[in-house]
Enzyme design. Structure first.
Site, PDB file in Angstrom:
ATOM      1  N   HIS A 319     -61.630 -59.093 -31.503  1.00  0.00           N
ATOM      2  CA  HIS A 319     -60.996 -60.299 -30.352  1.00  0.00           C
ATOM      3  C   HIS A 319     -62.392 -60.954 -29.641  1.00  0.00           C
ATOM      4  O   HIS A 319     -62.638 -62.520 -28.951  1.00  0.00           O
ATOM      5  CB  HIS A 319     -61.027 -59.192 -29.048  1.00  0.00           C
ATOM      6  CG  HIS A 319     -59.763 -58.788 -29.308  1.00  0.00           C
ATOM      7  ND1 HIS A 319     -58.675 -58.179 -29.918  1.00  0.00           N
ATOM      8  CD2 HIS A 319     -58.168 -59.736 -29.121  1.00  0.00           C
ATOM      9  CE1 HIS A 319     -57.292 -57.802 -29.777  1.00  0.00           C
ATOM     10  NE2 HIS A 319     -57.245 -58.965 -29.191  1.00  0.00           N
ATOM     11  N   GLY A 320     -63.849 -60.511 -29.818  1.00  0.00           N
ATOM     12  CA  GLY A 320     -65.183 -60.847 -29.535  1.00  0.00           C
ATOM     13  C   GLY A 320     -66.264 -60.409 -29.703  1.00  0.00           C
ATOM     14  O   GLY A 320     -66.285 -59.318 -30.266  1.00  0.00           O
TER      15      GLY A 320
END
Length: 466
Positions: A319-320
């Protein structure tokens, strides 16, 4: 932002759809979709479209290479494909995170690279890997036609924010698909529903969430902390499920059938159930291509627990490029393990629902926080912020506008299956009249969205940066 929203709605989509159905054969239509998909991506990423094309050609060649090798060499080819694909993802997405971590641990001052993140690189990389792995497993034959692989990976509706379409789910549709006027109309309604989720609900919730997550610590108490957490929890759901609805609707309009990506996750009564309902395409991707190859639950309890934590570490990292995302993934993984030994399923349904929502809500505070310290501070204030100074109360009351209150009420209803059930009941009882009313409501929603977008209140989709 790839295209401005109004340009997409009023120019790009109508023109592409009209030209698509004017073309005589599916082969020519596929070529059109490839061209417009590359133009769509290049409009926002003129340089990185070359990276995506490189990824497509490379994985096409890996697929062809797999066909000509014995089993031992096939494993080597697959390993090489995985390493290169993940290597590109690490270089463009995680280099600065790795350097920052090294600097923090060692006290060194290694300069950051500062590479711009290609939009949707996590999505198209995972789709490319799906193709190569499916060919390796002989679930599908390798594509002899490069353009078919290019259409699969670059198709613009789900290119930059999913859902992640696994190759074996769509391989046949590249060659054979149809869409009549009724299916096109249903696709348009689904697209408008998703757009409404984003523009009318998510964007409004984002104003409050951004304001409170950006507020000074002295302005935060238990009320503002909970308001921030709830607004972001709803914002990210309507943002991402809205995009997924738009992608599924657009797919229908061009004859594709994408699998559902969200099934009302906020009605879950456990974290296990939540992940069966939330971002289904990602959770099933990790299950099929990571969890099961690691051994799944076939090698004893300890190995099963380790495999699950590896999957959720990767889920968070996907996700990041920030450790807050990793902690969010591990947070969910820890509660999944807890549910294996604690009889959560024996709880009264209402209590189990509160438990699941509480875990998810706290997790999303970590997900949204810029730093771990900010996340811990806000979570702490959700339970201990029993101060009500004039400054703190002013911060809360400034956010509680009539528009926000109305949006929250609509959001609470919209994240349950209540409205679809009512709509289905009305269609069954009202027949054609109810269906006509449904189309009129969709048209009114579209007008509201266009008015909102024309006012300049658009916020990019959260998942564009993943």
């Amino acid at each position: 932002m790839v295209f401005s929203s109004l340009t997409f709605l009023c120019v790009f989509l109508p023109v592409v759809l009209a030209v698509y159905y004017l073309l005589p054969t599916l082969r020519i239509r596929n070529i059109l979709l490839i061209v417009v998909s590359l133009l769509f991506y290049a409009y926002g990423e003129p340089i990185y479209v070359l990276l995506m094309i490189f990824s497509i050609v490379m994985n096409y060649l890996f697929g062809r290479w797999l066909d000509s090798q014995n089993q031992t060499r096939r494993k080597a080819v697959l390993f090489l494909a995985v390493i290169i694909n993940l290597g590109l993802l690490v270089i463009f997405k995680y280099t600065d995170m790795i350097l920052q971590t090294i600097n923090s641990i060692s006290g060194s001052q290694i300069p950051l690279v500062g590479l711009a993140l290609p939009i949707g690189i996590s999505f198209f990389t995972f789709q490319a890997l799906s193709y190569v792995i499916d060919v390796y497993r002989k679930e599908v034959p390798s594509q002899k036609n490069l353009w078919n692989v290019m259409l699969y990976i670059s198709f613009f509706p789900q290119l930059i924010a999913g859902p992640i379409v696994k190759y074996h789910d769509i391989a046949q549709q590249i060659h054979t698909r149809t869409a009549d006027s009724r299916e096109i109309a249903e696709g348009l309604r689904r697209f408008i529903l998703g757009l409404s989720k984003k523009v009318l609900l998510s964007n409004t919730l984002a104003i409050t969430a951004d304001a409170l997550f950006g507020a000074a610590p002295a302005e935060i108490n238990i009320l503002s902390a909970w308001l921030a957490a709830i607004c972001y929890m709803l914002q990210i759901y309507f943002d991402f499920s809205g995009y997924s609805d738009m992608a599924i609707g657009l797919g229908h309009m061009f004859g594709f059938r994408f699998l559902e990506n969200f099934r009302y996750p906020y009605i879950s009564t456990s974290i296990k159930e939540f992940w069966r309902r939330w971002h289904i395409s990602l959770s099933t991707w990790f299950k099929e291509y990571l969890y099961i190859p690691l051994g799944g639950n076939r090698k004893g309890l300890a190995r099963t627990c380790l495999n699950k934590m590896i999957v959720f570490f990767c889920t968070g990292l996907w996700h990041g490029a920030n450790w807050t995302f990793v902690l969010w993934g591990l947070w969910h993984g820890a509660f999944l393990l807890l549910e294996q030994v604690c009889p959560i399923h024996k709880l009264q349904k209402g209590l189990a629902h509160i438990y699941a929502l509480l875990v998810v809500c706290i997790g999303f505070v970590l997900f949204r926080a810029d730093t771990l310290q900010q996340g811990v501070f806000l979570i702490g204030n959700m339970f201990t912020g029993w101060e009500f100074t004039h400054l703190q109360m002013t911060t809360v009351l400034e956010q509680m506008t009539p528009l926000l209150i109305l949006t929250l009420l609509c959001s609470f209803v919209g994240c349950t299956p209540w409205l679809p059930k009512v709509a289905q009941w009305c269609c069954e009882k009202g027949g054609q009249k109810a269906e006509t009313v449904g189309y009129v409501c969709s048209f009114l929603l579209l007008l509201l969205c266009m008015l909102s977008l024309s006012s300049g209140t658009y916020n990019p989709f959260i998942y564009f940066r993943f």
